[in-house]
Scaffold this motif. Structure first.
Motif, PDB file in Angstrom:
ATOM      1  N   ILE A  96      27.914  46.442  78.122  1.00 58.21           N
ATOM      2  CA  ILE A  96      27.470  47.835  78.082  1.00 58.21           C
ATOM      3  C   ILE A  96      26.870  48.171  79.437  1.00 58.21           C
ATOM      4  CG2 ILE A  96      25.948  49.538  76.999  1.00 58.21           C
ATOM      5  CD1 ILE A  96      25.916  47.794  74.481  1.00 58.21           C
ATOM      6  N   LEU A  97      27.302  49.278  80.010  1.00 59.59           N
ATOM      7  CA  LEU A  97      26.723  49.807  81.236  1.00 59.59           C
ATOM      8  C   LEU A  97      25.888  51.024  80.860  1.00 59.59           C
ATOM      9  CD1 LEU A  97      30.014  49.840  83.347  1.00 59.59           C
ATOM     10  CD2 LEU A  97      28.520  47.897  82.852  1.00 59.59           C
ATOM     11  N   VAL A  98      24.695  51.153  81.443  1.00 58.89           N
ATOM     12  CA  VAL A  98      23.782  52.221  81.040  1.00 58.89           C
ATOM     13  C   VAL A  98      23.253  52.962  82.259  1.00 58.89           C
ATOM     14  CG1 VAL A  98      21.692  52.793  79.771  1.00 58.89           C
ATOM     15  CG2 VAL A  98      23.062  50.823  79.055  1.00 58.89           C
ATOM     16  N   ASP A  99      23.522  54.259  82.321  1.00 59.39           N
ATOM     17  CA  ASP A  99      22.809  55.150  83.246  1.00 59.39           C
ATOM     18  C   ASP A  99      21.721  55.781  82.386  1.00 59.39           C
ATOM     19  OD1 ASP A  99      21.990  56.761  85.322  1.00 59.39           O
ATOM     20  OD2 ASP A  99      23.996  57.309  85.949  1.00 59.39           O
ATOM     21  N   ALA A 100      20.495  55.319  82.553  1.00 60.26           N
ATOM     22  CA  ALA A 100      19.465  55.480  81.532  1.00 60.26           C
ATOM     23  C   ALA A 100      18.666  56.763  81.656  1.00 60.26           C
ATOM     24  CB  ALA A 100      18.508  54.291  81.586  1.00 60.26           C
ATOM     25  N   GLY A 101      18.280  57.301  80.508  1.00 61.75           N
ATOM     26  CA  GLY A 101      17.418  58.470  80.463  1.00 61.75           C
ATOM     27  C   GLY A 101      15.949  58.125  80.611  1.00 61.75           C
ATOM     28  N   SER A 102      15.615  56.833  80.532  1.00 63.03           N
ATOM     29  CA  SER A 102      14.229  56.370  80.706  1.00 63.03           C
ATOM     30  C   SER A 102      14.273  54.935  81.197  1.00 63.03           C
ATOM     31  CB  SER A 102      13.462  56.443  79.388  1.00 63.03           C
ATOM     32  OG  SER A 102      12.250  55.729  79.466  1.00 63.03           O
ATOM     33  N   ASP A 103      13.341  54.578  82.068  1.00 65.62           N
ATOM     34  CA  ASP A 103      13.345  53.211  82.574  1.00 65.62           C
ATOM     35  C   ASP A 103      12.747  52.226  81.581  1.00 65.62           C
ATOM     36  OD1 ASP A 103      10.682  53.911  82.741  1.00 65.62           O
ATOM     37  OD2 ASP A 103      10.416  53.209  84.800  1.00 65.62           O
ATOM     38  N   SER A 104      12.044  52.721  80.560  1.00 65.80           N
ATOM     39  CA  SER A 104      11.383  51.809  79.621  1.00 65.80           C
ATOM     40  C   SER A 104      11.653  52.104  78.150  1.00 65.80           C
ATOM     41  CB  SER A 104       9.869  51.828  79.857  1.00 65.80           C
ATOM     42  OG  SER A 104       9.354  53.141  79.700  1.00 65.80           O
ATOM     43  N   ALA A 105      11.887  53.360  77.793  1.00 67.80           N
ATOM     44  CA  ALA A 105      12.017  53.704  76.375  1.00 67.80           C
ATOM     45  C   ALA A 105      13.255  53.082  75.730  1.00 67.80           C
ATOM     46  CB  ALA A 105      12.053  55.224  76.205  1.00 67.80           C
ATOM     47  N   LEU A 106      14.256  52.763  76.526  1.00 67.51           N
ATOM     48  CA  LEU A 106      15.470  52.148  75.984  1.00 67.51           C
ATOM     49  C   LEU A 106      15.342  50.634  75.852  1.00 67.51           C
ATOM     50  CD1 LEU A 106      18.263  53.997  78.015  1.00 67.51           C
ATOM     51  CD2 LEU A 106      17.298  54.656  75.814  1.00 67.51           C
ATOM     52  N   ASN A 107      14.262  50.061  76.363  1.00 68.81           N
ATOM     53  CA  ASN A 107      14.162  48.600  76.450  1.00 68.81           C
ATOM     54  C   ASN A 107      14.365  47.863  75.131  1.00 68.81           C
ATOM     55  OD1 ASN A 107      13.782  48.805  79.177  1.00 68.81           O
ATOM     56  ND2 ASN A 107      11.632  48.188  79.174  1.00 68.81           N
ATOM     57  N   PRO A 108      13.741  48.282  74.017  1.00 67.94           N
ATOM     58  CA  PRO A 108      13.974  47.549  72.767  1.00 67.94           C
ATOM     59  C   PRO A 108      15.447  47.561  72.338  1.00 67.94           C
ATOM     60  CG  PRO A 108      12.010  48.922  72.592  1.00 67.94           C
ATOM     61  CD  PRO A 108      12.693  49.326  73.856  1.00 67.94           C
ATOM     62  N   THR A 109      16.118  48.682  72.567  1.00 64.11           N
ATOM     63  CA  THR A 109      17.534  48.774  72.206  1.00 64.11           C
ATOM     64  C   THR A 109      18.377  47.907  73.137  1.00 64.11           C
ATOM     65  OG1 THR A 109      17.095  51.054  71.551  1.00 64.11           O
ATOM     66  CG2 THR A 109      19.400  50.382  71.696  1.00 64.11           C
ATOM     67  N   ILE A 110      18.045  47.922  74.424  1.00 60.33           N
ATOM     68  CA  ILE A 110      18.739  47.067  75.378  1.00 60.33           C
ATOM     69  C   ILE A 110      18.569  45.596  75.006  1.00 60.33           C
ATOM     70  CG2 ILE A 110      18.786  46.300  77.782  1.00 60.33           C
ATOM     71  CD1 ILE A 110      19.911  49.095  77.454  1.00 60.33           C
ATOM     72  N   LYS A 111      17.347  45.214  74.628  1.00 54.69           N
ATOM     73  CA  LYS A 111      17.082  43.826  74.232  1.00 54.69           C
ATOM     74  C   LYS A 111      17.909  43.450  73.012  1.00 54.69           C
ATOM     75  CE  LYS A 111      14.578  39.985  74.535  1.00 54.69           C
ATOM     76  NZ  LYS A 111      14.950  39.282  73.302  1.00 54.69           N
ATOM     77  N   LYS A 112      18.077  44.380  72.094  1.00 57.09           N
ATOM     78  CA  LYS A 112      18.898  44.126  70.916  1.00 57.09           C
ATOM     79  C   LYS A 112      20.337  43.806  71.317  1.00 57.09           C
ATOM     80  CE  LYS A 112      18.469  47.107  67.588  1.00 57.09           C
ATOM     81  NZ  LYS A 112      18.678  48.330  66.770  1.00 57.09           N
ATOM     82  N   ALA A 113      20.854  44.541  72.297  1.00 55.23           N
ATOM     83  CA  ALA A 113      22.217  44.284  72.775  1.00 55.23           C
ATOM     84  C   ALA A 113      22.312  42.906  73.421  1.00 55.23           C
ATOM     85  CB  ALA A 113      22.631  45.365  73.764  1.00 55.23           C
ATOM     86  N   CYS A 114      21.328  42.568  74.263  1.00 51.42           N
ATOM     87  CA  CYS A 114      21.333  41.247  74.908  1.00 51.42           C
ATOM     88  C   CYS A 114      21.284  40.137  73.863  1.00 51.42           C
ATOM     89  CB  CYS A 114      20.156  41.117  75.857  1.00 51.42           C
ATOM     90  SG  CYS A 114      20.202  42.204  77.300  1.00 51.42           S
ATOM     91  N   ASP A 115      20.437  40.304  72.849  1.00 50.96           N
ATOM     92  CA  ASP A 115      20.304  39.288  71.801  1.00 50.96           C
ATOM     93  C   ASP A 115      21.593  39.123  71.014  1.00 50.96           C
ATOM     94  OD1 ASP A 115      17.717  38.876  72.580  1.00 50.96           O
ATOM     95  OD2 ASP A 115      16.813  40.051  70.950  1.00 50.96           O
ATOM     96  N   ALA A 116      22.419  40.162  71.022  1.00 52.41           N
ATOM     97  CA  ALA A 116      23.714  40.092  70.338  1.00 52.41           C
ATOM     98  C   ALA A 116      24.793  39.468  71.218  1.00 52.41           C
ATOM     99  CB  ALA A 116      24.142  41.492  69.893  1.00 52.41           C
TER     100      ALA A 116
END
Length: 355
Positions: A96-116
């Motif tokens: 997944i490539l992300v041009d992010a709307g927030s530098d931190s608010a997406l972090n839990p969701t990003i971590k979920k992707a990494c854990d998968a």
């Protein structure tokens, strides 16, 4: 948390790897990787070009046939991007490539992707989640080199006006501070006025015009936007054309090239950051190797009428403006230059969507 950044050339990304995962290589697997690009905003020329060059870069050159690219655009809210990312994670893509709307608010969701087990690369507007790689322009290098160029043009002496960019935008403050840090080394260069260009031609032109009216002697103009609005303000005021700093939009390069006596340097935040993110994802998936640092800085070339050798950043690449070669009268004013990385050939027409 301040990220440690390392500058790595595109060709050297794979060679910089030091950590090897246990994932098997798929470099010889004919099945393409499924890669999603999550984009939180599509309402300007840069974002549209970014998506076009991403698509072009997986349909030609070394990545042809290697990637099944899916682009997901969402409303410009953090929650909309989180919802979209959760849906993407359920599809179990390779990356997944992300041009992010927030530098931190997406972090839990990003971590979920990494854990998968999904490779996650944030680019342009990057996230702070440690498991995601971050591919972005070097926002320390860009204003430093441009301020150094201005000081060189002025021989270390003169009056300049300076653009503060967009009020409240972190990158605007970083650019302003970068300019001023270098200029502070030249006590005979005076900043005699500030304006807010808001990254738009109208405010840039009117802001410069107001300061020209208030200052009889201006020797240089440092914008955070087009630069072409500043040159038009000089023309309208009947003032001498002075050195101008701006960013590498097609209209800026054309204006600099076609205005008698104009001297310009244009910094670049290349739209092909998306292509670089795709290339990095494929390298990681092919080899199972990870870059030495999670934060990777892309060195965009400078476009200029007057190339010089930077002492602050030796070896910085300068592209001399040439109409028809790197400034295009038949393409959109908002086309961002340069248009292609060095590992694939993206044409101006492809980047502009006119082909």
């Amino acid at each position: 948390m301040k990220l440690k950044t390392v500058c790595i050339g595109v060709a050297a990304l794979a060679m910089s790897a030091i950590a090897i995962s246990t994932a098997p290589s798929r470099s010889e697997d004919k099945k393409p990787y499924t890669i999603y690009l999550s984009n939180n905003f599509v309402g300007n020329d840069w974002r549209q070009q970014m998506e076009r060059v991403a698509t072009v870069s997986v349909n030609k050159g070394p990545l042809k046939g290697r990637v099944d690219l899916k682009i997901e655009n969402v409303e410009n809210t953090v929650q909309a991007q989180i919802n979209s990312l959760n849906n993407i994670i359920r599809q179990k893509p390779d990356a997944i490539l992300v041009d992010a709307g927030s530098d931190s608010a997406l972090n839990p969701t990003i971590k979920k992707a990494c854990d998968a087990g999904i490779v996650v690369i944030s680019f342009d507007q990057v996230v702070t989640e440690p498991c995601a790689y971050a591919v972005a322009s070097d926002w320390d290098r860009i204003p430093s080199v441009m301020a150094e160029w201005m000081a060189t043009q002025l021989g270390g002496k003169g009056n300049i006006i300076l653009d503060r960019g967009l009020a409240g935008a972190p990158i605007s403050a970083q650019l302003q501070q970068g300019y001023e840090k270098v200029l502070a080394k030249y006590p005979d260069i005076k900043v005699v006025g500030y304006y807010n260009g808001n990254y738009a031609l109208g405010p840039e032109q009117s802001g410069v015009a107001a300061l020209l009216a208030a200052n009889p002697k201006i020797d240089g103009i440092m914008t955070q936007g087009y630069g072409s609005g500043a040159i038009q303000a000089l023309k309208d005021a009947g003032r001498p054309i002075v050195p101008v700093v701006g960013f590498s939009y097609n209209v800026a390069a054309l204006t600099c090239a076609q205005t008698q006596g104009a001297k310009c340097i244009l910094g670049s935040n290349p739209a092909y950051l998306s292509s670089e993110a795709i290339k990095l994802a494929v390298d990681i998936l092919d080899t199972g190797k990870k870059p030495a640092e999670r934060s990777i800085s892309v060195k965009g070339d400078f476009v200029t009428t007057d190339p010089f050798e930077s002492k602050l950043y030796p070896g910085t690449k300068m592209i001399k403006i040439a109409v028809g070669e790197n400034a295009f009268p038949d393409q959109a004013p908002g086309l961002t230059l340069p248009i292609t990385p060095d590992w694939v050939e993206i044409t101006a027409a492809e980047a502009a969507g006119s082909k």
